[in-house]
Design a protein around this motif. Structure first.
Motif, PDB file in Angstrom:
ATOM      1  N   ILE A  81       0.830  -1.203   0.000  1.00 29.07           N
ATOM      2  CA  ILE A  81       0.000   0.000   0.000  1.00 29.07           C
ATOM      3  C   ILE A  81       0.869   1.259   0.000  1.00 29.07           C
ATOM      4  CG2 ILE A  81      -1.749   1.271   1.289  1.00 29.07           C
ATOM      5  CD1 ILE A  81      -2.830  -1.501   2.181  1.00 29.07           C
ATOM      6  N   ALA A  82       1.981   1.227   0.699  1.00 22.44           N
ATOM      7  CA  ALA A  82       2.878   2.385   0.727  1.00 22.44           C
ATOM      8  C   ALA A  82       3.433   2.688  -0.666  1.00 22.44           C
ATOM      9  CB  ALA A  82       4.014   2.151   1.718  1.00 22.44           C
ATOM     10  N   ASN A  83       3.692   1.650  -1.460  1.00 24.57           N
ATOM     11  CA  ASN A  83       4.175   1.868  -2.828  1.00 24.57           C
ATOM     12  C   ASN A  83       3.128   2.586  -3.672  1.00 24.57           C
ATOM     13  OD1 ASN A  83       6.434   0.491  -2.037  1.00 24.57           O
ATOM     14  ND2 ASN A  83       6.142  -1.261  -3.386  1.00 24.57           N
ATOM     15  N   VAL A  84       1.869   2.166  -3.545  1.00 27.44           N
ATOM     16  CA  VAL A  84       0.788   2.792  -4.301  1.00 27.44           C
ATOM     17  C   VAL A  84       0.637   4.251  -3.856  1.00 27.44           C
ATOM     18  CG1 VAL A  84      -1.667   2.700  -4.869  1.00 27.44           C
ATOM     19  CG2 VAL A  84      -0.372   0.576  -4.619  1.00 27.44           C
ATOM     20  N   SER A  85       0.699   4.475  -2.559  1.00 26.10           N
ATOM     21  CA  SER A  85       0.610   5.832  -2.030  1.00 26.10           C
ATOM     22  C   SER A  85       1.762   6.695  -2.545  1.00 26.10           C
ATOM     23  CB  SER A  85       0.609   5.795  -0.502  1.00 26.10           C
ATOM     24  OG  SER A  85       0.463   7.078   0.020  1.00 26.10           O
ATOM     25  N   THR A  86       2.961   6.148  -2.590  1.00 29.50           N
ATOM     26  CA  THR A  86       4.134   6.872  -3.081  1.00 29.50           C
ATOM     27  C   THR A  86       3.993   7.212  -4.561  1.00 29.50           C
ATOM     28  OG1 THR A  86       5.555   5.808  -1.444  1.00 29.50           O
ATOM     29  CG2 THR A  86       6.644   6.761  -3.376  1.00 29.50           C
ATOM     30  N   ILE A  87       3.474   6.265  -5.333  1.00 30.96           N
ATOM     31  CA  ILE A  87       3.255   6.518  -6.768  1.00 30.96           C
ATOM     32  C   ILE A  87       2.325   7.717  -6.951  1.00 30.96           C
ATOM     33  CG2 ILE A  87       2.082   5.588  -8.810  1.00 30.96           C
ATOM     34  CD1 ILE A  87       3.268   2.835  -7.973  1.00 30.96           C
ATOM     35  N   LEU A  88       1.253   7.756  -6.165  1.00 22.41           N
ATOM     36  CA  LEU A  88       0.331   8.885  -6.247  1.00 22.41           C
ATOM     37  C   LEU A  88       0.994  10.174  -5.773  1.00 22.41           C
ATOM     38  CD1 LEU A  88      -2.940   7.205  -4.945  1.00 22.41           C
ATOM     39  CD2 LEU A  88      -2.496   7.999  -7.273  1.00 22.41           C
ATOM     40  N   GLN A  89       1.744  10.080  -4.692  1.00 26.35           N
ATOM     41  CA  GLN A  89       2.385  11.255  -4.098  1.00 26.35           C
ATOM     42  C   GLN A  89       3.385  11.900  -5.054  1.00 26.35           C
ATOM     43  OE1 GLN A  89       1.514  12.031  -0.678  1.00 26.35           O
ATOM     44  NE2 GLN A  89       2.340  14.001  -1.313  1.00 26.35           N
ATOM     45  N   GLU A  90       4.014  11.092  -5.907  1.00 25.10           N
ATOM     46  CA  GLU A  90       5.044  11.602  -6.812  1.00 25.10           C
ATOM     47  C   GLU A  90       4.484  12.300  -8.048  1.00 25.10           C
ATOM     48  OE1 GLU A  90       7.433   8.141  -7.544  1.00 25.10           O
ATOM     49  OE2 GLU A  90       8.655   8.483  -5.746  1.00 25.10           O
ATOM     50  N   ILE A  91       3.172  12.226  -8.246  1.00 25.22           N
ATOM     51  CA  ILE A  91       2.557  12.876  -9.403  1.00 25.22           C
ATOM     52  C   ILE A  91       2.515  14.380  -9.164  1.00 25.22           C
ATOM     53  CG2 ILE A  91       0.402  13.090 -10.724  1.00 25.22           C
ATOM     54  CD1 ILE A  91      -0.020  10.082 -10.149  1.00 25.22           C
ATOM     55  N   VAL A  95      -0.716  17.011  -3.487  1.00 25.29           N
ATOM     56  CA  VAL A  95      -0.197  17.539  -2.233  1.00 25.29           C
ATOM     57  C   VAL A  95      -0.137  16.434  -1.185  1.00 25.29           C
ATOM     58  CG1 VAL A  95      -0.580  19.233  -0.400  1.00 25.29           C
ATOM     59  CG2 VAL A  95      -1.083  19.825  -2.779  1.00 25.29           C
ATOM     60  N   ASN A  96      -1.194  15.599  -1.134  1.00 26.71           N
ATOM     61  CA  ASN A  96      -1.255  14.538  -0.137  1.00 26.71           C
ATOM     62  C   ASN A  96      -2.229  13.454  -0.593  1.00 26.71           C
ATOM     63  OD1 ASN A  96      -0.728  13.206   2.278  1.00 26.71           O
ATOM     64  ND2 ASN A  96      -2.359  14.271   3.366  1.00 26.71           N
ATOM     65  N   VAL A  97      -1.961  12.218  -0.182  1.00 26.95           N
ATOM     66  CA  VAL A  97      -2.906  11.122  -0.388  1.00 26.95           C
ATOM     67  C   VAL A  97      -3.739  11.037   0.883  1.00 26.95           C
ATOM     68  CG1 VAL A  97      -3.198   8.653  -0.805  1.00 26.95           C
ATOM     69  CG2 VAL A  97      -1.323   9.895  -1.915  1.00 26.95           C
ATOM     70  N   VAL A  98      -5.017  11.351   0.765  1.00 26.45           N
ATOM     71  CA  VAL A  98      -5.906  11.433   1.919  1.00 26.45           C
ATOM     72  C   VAL A  98      -6.443  10.061   2.297  1.00 26.45           C
ATOM     73  CG1 VAL A  98      -8.056  12.459   2.782  1.00 26.45           C
ATOM     74  CG2 VAL A  98      -6.553  13.782   1.294  1.00 26.45           C
ATOM     75  N   ASP A  99      -6.805   9.250   1.301  1.00 29.30           N
ATOM     76  CA  ASP A  99      -7.416   7.946   1.561  1.00 29.30           C
ATOM     77  C   ASP A  99      -7.021   6.986   0.450  1.00 29.30           C
ATOM     78  OD1 ASP A  99      -8.959   6.042   2.824  1.00 29.30           O
ATOM     79  OD2 ASP A  99     -10.888   6.852   2.153  1.00 29.30           O
ATOM     80  N   LEU A 100      -6.821   5.722   0.813  1.00 30.13           N
ATOM     81  CA  LEU A 100      -6.471   4.682  -0.156  1.00 30.13           C
ATOM     82  C   LEU A 100      -7.038   3.365   0.347  1.00 30.13           C
ATOM     83  CD1 LEU A 100      -4.922   3.897  -2.732  1.00 30.13           C
ATOM     84  CD2 LEU A 100      -2.868   3.682  -1.330  1.00 30.13           C
ATOM     85  N   LYS A 101      -7.990   2.806  -0.402  1.00 29.92           N
ATOM     86  CA  LYS A 101      -8.639   1.559   0.008  1.00 29.92           C
ATOM     87  C   LYS A 101      -8.703   0.593  -1.161  1.00 29.92           C
ATOM     88  CE  LYS A 101     -11.396   3.591   3.639  1.00 29.92           C
ATOM     89  NZ  LYS A 101     -12.684   3.982   4.121  1.00 29.92           N
ATOM     90  N   PHE A 102      -8.762  -0.688  -0.815  1.00 30.59           N
ATOM     91  CA  PHE A 102      -8.853  -1.751  -1.806  1.00 30.59           C
ATOM     92  C   PHE A 102     -10.085  -2.588  -1.491  1.00 30.59           C
ATOM     93  CE2 PHE A 102      -4.544  -0.376  -1.613  1.00 30.59           C
ATOM     94  CZ  PHE A 102      -4.091  -0.435  -2.920  1.00 30.59           C
ATOM     95  N   TYR A 103     -10.879  -2.859  -2.532  1.00 24.82           N
ATOM     96  CA  TYR A 103     -12.123  -3.611  -2.369  1.00 24.82           C
ATOM     97  C   TYR A 103     -12.094  -4.862  -3.242  1.00 24.82           C
ATOM     98  CZ  TYR A 103     -13.705   0.859  -0.502  1.00 24.82           C
ATOM     99  OH  TYR A 103     -13.817   2.011   0.223  1.00 24.82           O
ATOM    100  N   ASN A 104     -12.383  -5.998  -2.634  1.00 26.80           N
ATOM    101  CA  ASN A 104     -12.531  -7.240  -3.377  1.00 26.80           C
ATOM    102  C   ASN A 104     -13.947  -7.277  -3.966  1.00 26.80           C
ATOM    103  OD1 ASN A 104     -13.011 -10.689  -2.446  1.00 26.80           O
ATOM    104  ND2 ASN A 104     -12.173  -9.934  -4.339  1.00 26.80           N
ATOM    105  N   ILE A 105     -14.038  -7.549  -5.262  1.00 26.56           N
ATOM    106  CA  ILE A 105     -15.333  -7.646  -5.924  1.00 26.56           C
ATOM    107  C   ILE A 105     -15.360  -8.932  -6.732  1.00 26.56           C
ATOM    108  CG2 ILE A 105     -14.600  -6.205  -7.870  1.00 26.56           C
ATOM    109  CD1 ILE A 105     -17.563  -5.114  -7.820  1.00 26.56           C
ATOM    110  N   PHE A 106     -16.493  -9.633  -6.684  1.00 23.01           N
ATOM    111  CA  PHE A 106     -16.608 -10.911  -7.400  1.00 23.01           C
ATOM    112  C   PHE A 106     -18.041 -11.096  -7.893  1.00 23.01           C
ATOM    113  CE2 PHE A 106     -16.531 -11.427  -2.801  1.00 23.01           C
ATOM    114  CZ  PHE A 106     -17.781 -11.967  -2.537  1.00 23.01           C
ATOM    115  N   ASP A 107     -18.248 -12.129  -8.699  1.00 18.89           N
ATOM    116  CA  ASP A 107     -19.542 -12.405  -9.344  1.00 18.89           C
ATOM    117  C   ASP A 107     -19.932 -11.245 -10.253  1.00 18.89           C
ATOM    118  OD1 ASP A 107     -19.858 -14.941  -8.320  1.00 18.89           O
ATOM    119  OD2 ASP A 107     -21.077 -14.305  -6.628  1.00 18.89           O
ATOM    120  N   LYS A 108     -21.206 -11.045 -10.459  1.00 17.41           N
ATOM    121  CA  LYS A 108     -21.684  -9.981 -11.343  1.00 17.41           C
ATOM    122  C   LYS A 108     -22.001  -8.732 -10.527  1.00 17.41           C
ATOM    123  CE  LYS A 108     -24.928  -8.814 -14.960  1.00 17.41           C
ATOM    124  NZ  LYS A 108     -25.964  -9.252 -15.864  1.00 17.41           N
TER     125      LYS A 108
END
Length: 170
Positions: A81-91, A95-108
């Motif tokens: 997660i820190a890598n993803v946050s860093t990728i965003l931060q470097e754009i 200014v800051n990454v306020v929130d970062l969440k991951f959701y599992n989704i399956f089926d239709k």
């Protein structure tokens, strides 16, 4: 095909098996099996420079789509997660990454009409217990020490990057 993971067919598996038979040591056993594909969505919220918020958001979405491209990922590869946050931060403009969440989704997904991995294969093992929708097919993924763990038989995959990477700007 078209950036969407598909299971290999039986002919490909047999060709790999036959090629590996000649390379193995006596007594070695080879099984070629399909990996479980766990589909997930990424949600992020950033604080952006006031001059060009929309451009910064588009840059973030594009960068994450490239990062989570299925060709860049391997079976058993965790998400740091820190890598993803860093990728965003470097754009430029973030200014800051306020929130970062991951959701599992399956089926239709009833709302979008998109089809994801079946529940038996596509459900992540460390989901939070409360579903995020009425169809019980979307859960927040738990992290351990800021890492979304993968497993030896699992490929973590953003199936529809245009739909499944969701961003907001403050």
């Amino acid at each position: 095909a078209n950036g969407v993971w598909q299971s290999p067919n039986i002919i490909l598996k047999n060709n790999i098996k036959n090629w590996l038979k000649e390379k193995r040591l006596i007594g070695d056993w080879i099984d070629i099996v399909d990996a479980r594909v766990v589909n997930f969505q990424v949600y992020f919220k950033i604080l952006a420079d006031k001059r060009n918020k929309q451009k910064v958001l588009v840059d973030c979405l594009t960068t994450l789509r490239d990062y989570f491209n299925v060709n860049n990922w391997q079976i058993n590869q965790p998400i740091f997660i820190a890598n993803v946050s860093t990728i965003l931060q470097e754009i430029d403009g973030v200014v800051n990454v306020v929130d970062l969440k991951f959701y599992n989704i399956f089926d239709k997904d009833i709302e979008s009409g998109k089809v994801y991995s079946p529940k038996e294969l596509g459900r992540y093992r460390n989901n939070k217990t409360i579903a995020l929708n009425a169809y019980n097919n979307k859960y927040e993924m738990e992290n351990v020490n800021n890492v979304i763990l993968s497993y030896p038989d699992t490929l973590l995959n953003v199936r529809y990057p245009e739909l499944d990477i969701i961003g907001a700007v403050v």
